[in-house]
Design an enzyme around this catalytic site. Sequence first.
Site, PDB file in Angstrom:
ATOM      1  N   CYS A  54       0.819  -1.130   0.105  1.00 52.17           N
ATOM      2  CA  CYS A  54       0.054  -0.073   0.052  1.00 52.17           C
ATOM      3  C   CYS A  54       0.661   1.211  -0.209  1.00 52.17           C
ATOM      4  CB  CYS A  54      -0.977  -0.021   1.235  1.00 52.17           C
ATOM      5  SG  CYS A  54      -1.186  -1.447   2.029  1.00 52.17           S
ATOM      6  N   HIS A  64      -5.253  -1.680  -5.036  1.00 54.42           N
ATOM      7  CA  HIS A  64      -5.756  -0.480  -4.164  1.00 54.42           C
ATOM      8  C   HIS A  64      -6.461   0.413  -5.034  1.00 54.42           C
ATOM      9  CE1 HIS A  64      -2.408  -1.868  -1.868  1.00 54.42           C
ATOM     10  NE2 HIS A  64      -2.933  -1.626  -0.980  1.00 54.42           N
ATOM     11  N   ARG A  67       7.115 -10.887   5.882  1.00 53.76           N
ATOM     12  CA  ARG A  67       6.647 -10.551   7.306  1.00 53.76           C
ATOM     13  C   ARG A  67       7.173 -11.695   8.111  1.00 53.76           C
ATOM     14  NH1 ARG A  67       0.324  -9.435   6.151  1.00 53.76           N
ATOM     15  NH2 ARG A  67       0.769  -7.740   4.705  1.00 53.76           N
ATOM     16  N   GLN A 120       0.843 -11.180  -2.717  1.00 56.87           N
ATOM     17  CA  GLN A 120      -0.536 -10.800  -2.493  1.00 56.87           C
ATOM     18  C   GLN A 120      -0.964 -10.611  -4.003  1.00 56.87           C
ATOM     19  OE1 GLN A 120       0.050  -7.501   0.051  1.00 56.87           O
ATOM     20  NE2 GLN A 120      -1.189  -8.464   1.620  1.00 56.87           N
ATOM     21  N   HIS A 159      -8.357  -1.331   0.021  1.00 53.45           N
ATOM     22  CA  HIS A 159      -7.302  -2.223  -0.333  1.00 53.45           C
ATOM     23  C   HIS A 159      -8.333  -3.709  -0.592  1.00 53.45           C
ATOM     24  CE1 HIS A 159      -4.477  -0.469   2.644  1.00 53.45           C
ATOM     25  NE2 HIS A 159      -5.516  -0.047   2.949  1.00 53.45           N
ATOM     26  N   LYS A 212     -14.290  -3.446   7.135  1.00 52.05           N
ATOM     27  CA  LYS A 212     -13.841  -4.441   6.175  1.00 52.05           C
ATOM     28  C   LYS A 212     -14.923  -5.508   6.084  1.00 52.05           C
ATOM     29  CE  LYS A 212     -11.025  -6.833   9.289  1.00 52.05           C
ATOM     30  NZ  LYS A 212      -9.780  -7.898   9.408  1.00 52.05           N
ATOM     31  N   ASP A 223      -2.706  -8.086  -4.992  1.00 54.38           N
ATOM     32  CA  ASP A 223      -3.438  -6.988  -4.301  1.00 54.38           C
ATOM     33  C   ASP A 223      -3.711  -5.848  -5.167  1.00 54.38           C
ATOM     34  OD1 ASP A 223      -3.378  -5.486  -1.916  1.00 54.38           O
ATOM     35  OD2 ASP A 223      -1.199  -5.080  -1.976  1.00 54.38           O
TER      36      ASP A 223
HETATM   37 ZN   LIG Z   1      -2.901  -2.399   0.980  1.00 55.20          ZN
END
Ligand SMILES: [Zn+2]
Length: 646
Positions: A338, A389, A367, A385, A519, A473, A387
């Site tokens: 992000c 945004h 992580r 991910q 996200h 979320k 991912d």
């Molecule tokens: Zn994010």
Amino acid sequence: MIKITFPDGAVKEYEKGITGLEVANSISSRLAKEVVAVGINGETWDATRPINTDADIKLYKFEDAEGKDAFWHSSAHIMAEALEFFYPGIKLGIGPTIENGFYYDVDLPEGKTISENDFKKIEDKILEIARGKHEFTRTEVSKEEALKTFTEKGDEYKLELISDLEDGTITFYKQNNFTDLCRGPHLPNTGFIKAIKLLNIAGAYWRGDEKNKQLTRVYGISFPKQKMLTEYLEMLVEAQKRDHRKLGKELELFTFSERVGKGLPLWLPKGAMLRERLENFLKEVQKRYGYLPVISPHIGQKELYVTSGHYAKYGADSFQPIHTPQEDEEFLLKPMNCPHHCEIYKSSPKSYKDLPVRYAEFGTVYRYEQSGELHGLTRVRGFTQDDAHIFCTPDQLKEEFNKVIDIVLYIFKTLDFKDFITQISLRDKDDRSKYIGSDENWEKAEQAIIEATQEKGLETVVEYGEAAFYGPKLDFMVKDALGRKWQLGTIQVDYNLPERFELEYKGSDNQLHRPVMIHRAPFGSMERFVAVLIEHTAGKFPLWLTPEQAVILPVSEKYNDYAKKVLNLLNNYDIRSTVDDRNEKIGRKIRDNELKRIPFMLIVGEKEEAENSVSVRKQGDGDKGTYKIEDFASLINEEIKDLLSL
Ligand SMILES: [Zn+2]
Ligand SMILES: [Zn+2]
């Protein structure tokens, strides 16, 4: 009299001191037989505990999470009683419930051990106690009294637990000949437990600290019906067969290397190609929904994550900064994509006409997880991910949310995840001070999520107080073929990062405004998703995804050349196939290739060569007859073609 309010809003009056069980009985005696615990004003209570004030009530059965909790907790107490019976002088640590069942940590008397051979007699003893229908009785005790009881018993573990508790909050529970320190709640009596199985023994340090003594952890599970236990045990056997770590090796999808490092998966060619197909599928879907691809590096300056707030929150428990020869230069492995995407947004001024902007990236993040927490592909230290945004105006939020849900549903449908539930995480009703962003925007976002899930007809649970401080979320939990729940995709609204990165757009009023950020990651991560997919399909992937679609089996060496000709033709039709030209009997080749879960086996011999054909066997479906090569190719391509018809 007190007023009891039921979940449907109905209100009834009862005598003060009535129990949840008696309330259930006033509705129907059949219901009362199934009630294992009750919810009183949001707290789970013993169904036998007197209610002295007006209250909201929920009646929990075994099927409810709260019900299972009470059921398994009670079972742990009975197991402890049985262990005490066979091992006098045993000391007891803690005995909590887990996702499936319960365990108890015990310190066995000097020289004693427990092995799986002891399970049967312990199970029998537990069932004997269960059949006695002994009540679980709750008593509030003073700290002094509690300490006295366990000093006499000589159990230093319980004494340590009690010394951490506040006087006035301590309760004991007793069933039959056994008393335990416990907060509860428990079953009305032991008779609810009709089936029990001890599953496993492991070592566990007292309080998880390796400086402490290692105790013996005994795992078990129990049910209100024998049939439920039988089904559970069958499921466990099947789950072992489907374990993605086992199948990942057998199907040559991925591996781990001690030398590369714990929790860092290495994708083998077949796995990498499978993952690539999944990524391409998602990219194609996202393109149709107006996503734009971006790419960001695997590290970023520490300052980036100080700005985003990640460093303050996770810095101490993460991979530590990377230093360069230059003094004071520090980088972090990217824990999230992000912050990078926020900077991409900032790379040019935006007007309301540019919004929404949707940046997508298969971004690899790192992580730190403790090595004991690592597990196959589901708990790793580096993962990618799926991912994206979305930056939009507050008014666009609902439509964008709807579109993301559409993508998630389409993906689940394509990959045959039919059974899933969603969880909406909203603000705490009573304390709104801990959330960033205006009340008005929160209202709008929460409303948008609730409406979107209603419009899509999703099965939803709403959890108040579960929202992150920066936004509400929606999580997707899928059930796999064995009924196990997995958390996959997330859609998260964020008011925080746009603030921290000072993101702006020029509105139609010519003023600068903050965009809202969403996200979203439908798979969660490629690693986790592939693990779930392996276990869900038992390695029998859909035809479009599977590493090998067909294997060609010549009946003898004489036909190896023809087999290679078939292979070349199929390659021209983009069909992923190989030849098994080992010098083995055809029966053996068929058996070996069955295990590889290849959807089609193409057997070729004299007749096939003469006719330019193949004899087709379909996985799990047997003989499909003879096909001309091009007919077989179009059969497969036809089956795959419909995939992207949105
Ligand atoms: Zn994010
Ligand atoms: Zn308990």
